[in-house]
Write a protein that holds these residues in place. Structure first.
Motif, PDB file in Angstrom:
ATOM      1  N   SER A  62       0.585  -0.841   0.468  1.00 39.35           N
ATOM      2  CA  SER A  62      -0.234   0.040   0.024  1.00 39.35           C
ATOM      3  C   SER A  62       0.795   1.588   0.162  1.00 39.35           C
ATOM      4  N   THR A  63      -0.294   2.515   0.202  1.00 38.79           N
ATOM      5  CA  THR A  63       0.877   3.817  -0.309  1.00 38.79           C
ATOM      6  C   THR A  63       1.720   4.006   1.405  1.00 38.79           C
ATOM      7  N   ASP A  64       1.481   3.155   2.746  1.00 35.22           N
ATOM      8  CA  ASP A  64       2.259   3.679   4.005  1.00 35.22           C
ATOM      9  C   ASP A  64       2.875   2.287   4.185  1.00 35.22           C
ATOM     10  N   SER A  66       2.289  -0.955   4.458  1.00 39.13           N
ATOM     11  CA  SER A  66       1.335  -2.116   4.671  1.00 39.13           C
ATOM     12  C   SER A  66       1.619  -2.585   3.754  1.00 39.13           C
ATOM     13  N   SER A  67       0.562  -3.656   4.078  1.00 38.66           N
ATOM     14  CA  SER A  67       0.146  -4.922   2.169  1.00 38.66           C
ATOM     15  C   SER A  67      -0.766  -5.346   2.752  1.00 38.66           C
ATOM     16  N   ALA A 117      -9.422  -5.220  -5.368  1.00 36.56           N
ATOM     17  CA  ALA A 117      -8.731  -4.983  -3.934  1.00 36.56           C
ATOM     18  C   ALA A 117      -8.980  -5.486  -2.884  1.00 36.56           C
ATOM     19  N   TYR A 119      -9.057  -4.640  -0.059  1.00 30.07           N
ATOM     20  CA  TYR A 119      -8.156  -3.172   0.940  1.00 30.07           C
ATOM     21  C   TYR A 119      -8.566  -3.542   2.468  1.00 30.07           C
ATOM     22  N   ARG A 120      -7.766  -3.181   3.055  1.00 27.83           N
ATOM     23  CA  ARG A 120      -7.891  -2.689   4.866  1.00 27.83           C
ATOM     24  C   ARG A 120      -9.643  -1.924   5.242  1.00 27.83           C
ATOM     25  N   ARG A 132      -5.972   4.098   1.006  1.00 31.60           N
ATOM     26  CA  ARG A 132      -5.086   4.295   0.802  1.00 31.60           C
ATOM     27  C   ARG A 132      -4.380   2.663  -0.654  1.00 31.60           C
ATOM     28  N   ASP A 133      -5.431   1.424   0.012  1.00 26.96           N
ATOM     29  CA  ASP A 133      -4.978   0.949  -0.867  1.00 26.96           C
ATOM     30  C   ASP A 133      -5.865   1.198  -1.770  1.00 26.96           C
ATOM     31  N   ALA A 136      -3.218   2.836  -4.191  1.00 28.76           N
ATOM     32  CA  ALA A 136      -2.711   1.979  -4.473  1.00 28.76           C
ATOM     33  C   ALA A 136      -3.045  -0.052  -5.405  1.00 28.76           C
ATOM     34  N   ALA A 137      -3.659  -0.062  -4.969  1.00 31.91           N
ATOM     35  CA  ALA A 137      -4.369  -0.987  -6.092  1.00 31.91           C
ATOM     36  C   ALA A 137      -4.120  -0.691  -7.720  1.00 31.91           C
TER      37      ALA A 137
END
Length: 315
Positions: A62-64, A66-67, A117, A119-120, A132-133, A136-137
């Motif tokens: 992700s952009t921060d 994390s994954s 995605a 995403y979280r 953010r996720d 990033a995706a």
């Protein structure tokens, strides 16, 4: 148009022992289990839509830092397109499994690779982590499948995230989306429009359910006015051509229509696919509600037309 007959029987059956428990009355895990139980269908082996599609899971960053997981769907028939798809579920419920069949059908029908995605989700990861996720995706998809017509899309909360991704791409110039697919998006965190909607209660999704979703996703009310959350009042200029699908018996119907009007006023090309007789979440009901499948096909056909039109224009 009256409520679809099959949906009317479904709602009557679910209410036989009293109104179904609201999301607020359940724990997050209970709400997720109920959502998945209602969404996941057995894989079809009879040649139905989406069977000519292969899928593989990947882990991306992700952009921060994390994954998270993405699921990549590849159809047998490839039209040189790719879709970054963001699932619905109020930013709290849903995952790549709940929307597996949706993405399979989309990949097969559109002739596109689809990147779904995982995403979280809130409340463990509130705003802006899901966004953010999502960003990033989309960036990962653009890097991994260059040269394809790239669509950003999603349903419900996922459509809201998709619009947020489109904002980011416009402002940063990182991705040039060919189109966006917004299926019954949630765009008004004040819920003023939803509360005044003719079908605000009694059709599977309620205004109180949406209020609970926003409380989990953006627990700080002061942040609900940010453009990536209060999408209806954000700058809507210079966004990609849009296919917007709504459902008639949906608390989010009127804000979706309003979004379409504001996009048009901002110079964005919009193709609106109304969902007469349908409820919120009908994309997940294509195998059991023929009217839902027909409306979903119409949305994909409109998206196909947008992409073909873009390809035919001089570059």
């Amino acid at each position: 148009m009256p409520l679809d007959r099959i949906l009317r029987h479904l709602i009557t059956w679910q209410s036989a022992d009293g109104p179904p428990a609201s999301a607020r009355a359940l724990s997050v895990e209970q709400a997720r289990e109920r959502y998945l139980a209602n969404a996941i269908r057995p894989h079809r082996e009879d040649g139905g839509p989406g069977t000519a599609v292969t899928a593989v899971d990947r882990t991306i960053g992700s952009t921060d830092g994390s994954s998270f997981r993405v699921r990549v769907y590849s159809p047998d028939s490839d039209e040189n397109r790719v879709v970054t798809y963001l699932h619905g579920g109020g930013w709290v419920l849903g995952d790549v499994d709940s929307h597996d069949q949706v993405c399979r059908v989309l990949a097969a029908s559109l002739g596109a690779v689809v990147v779904s995605a995982d995403y979280r989700r809130a409340p463990e990861f509130p705003y802006p982590a899901p966004l953010r996720d999502a960003i990033a995706a989309a960036r990962w998809t653009a890097r991994s499948f260059p040269g394809r017509d790239h669509v950003i899309g999603g349903d419900s909360a996922g459509a809201s995230l998709a619009l947020g991704v489109a904002f980011d791409a416009r402002d940063t110039g990182d991705i040039a989306f060919a189109a966006q697919l917004l299926v019954y998006p949630a765009v008004d965190p004040s819920l003023i429009i939803a509360s005044a909607c003719e079908h605000a209660e009694g059709y599977l999704l309620s205004v109180d359910d949406m209020a609970w979703n926003y409380e989990q996703y953006v627990p700080d009310p002061r942040r609900r006015g940010e453009p990536a959350v209060d999408l209806l009042n954000a700058n809507l200029k210079d966004l990609p051509p849009t296919v917007l699908a709504t459902a008639e018996f949906d608390p989010l119907h009127d804000e979706g229509v309003e979004l379409g009007e504001r996009l048009c006023a901002s110079g964005v090309s919009v193709r609106h696919v109304p969902g007469p007789g349908l409820v919120h979440g009908y994309f997940l009901m294509q195998d059991i509600v023929p009217a839902a499948a027909a409306c979903a096909r119409q949305a994909v056909q409109e998206l196909d037309a947008v992409l073909r039109s873009a390809r035919s224009e001089p570059r």
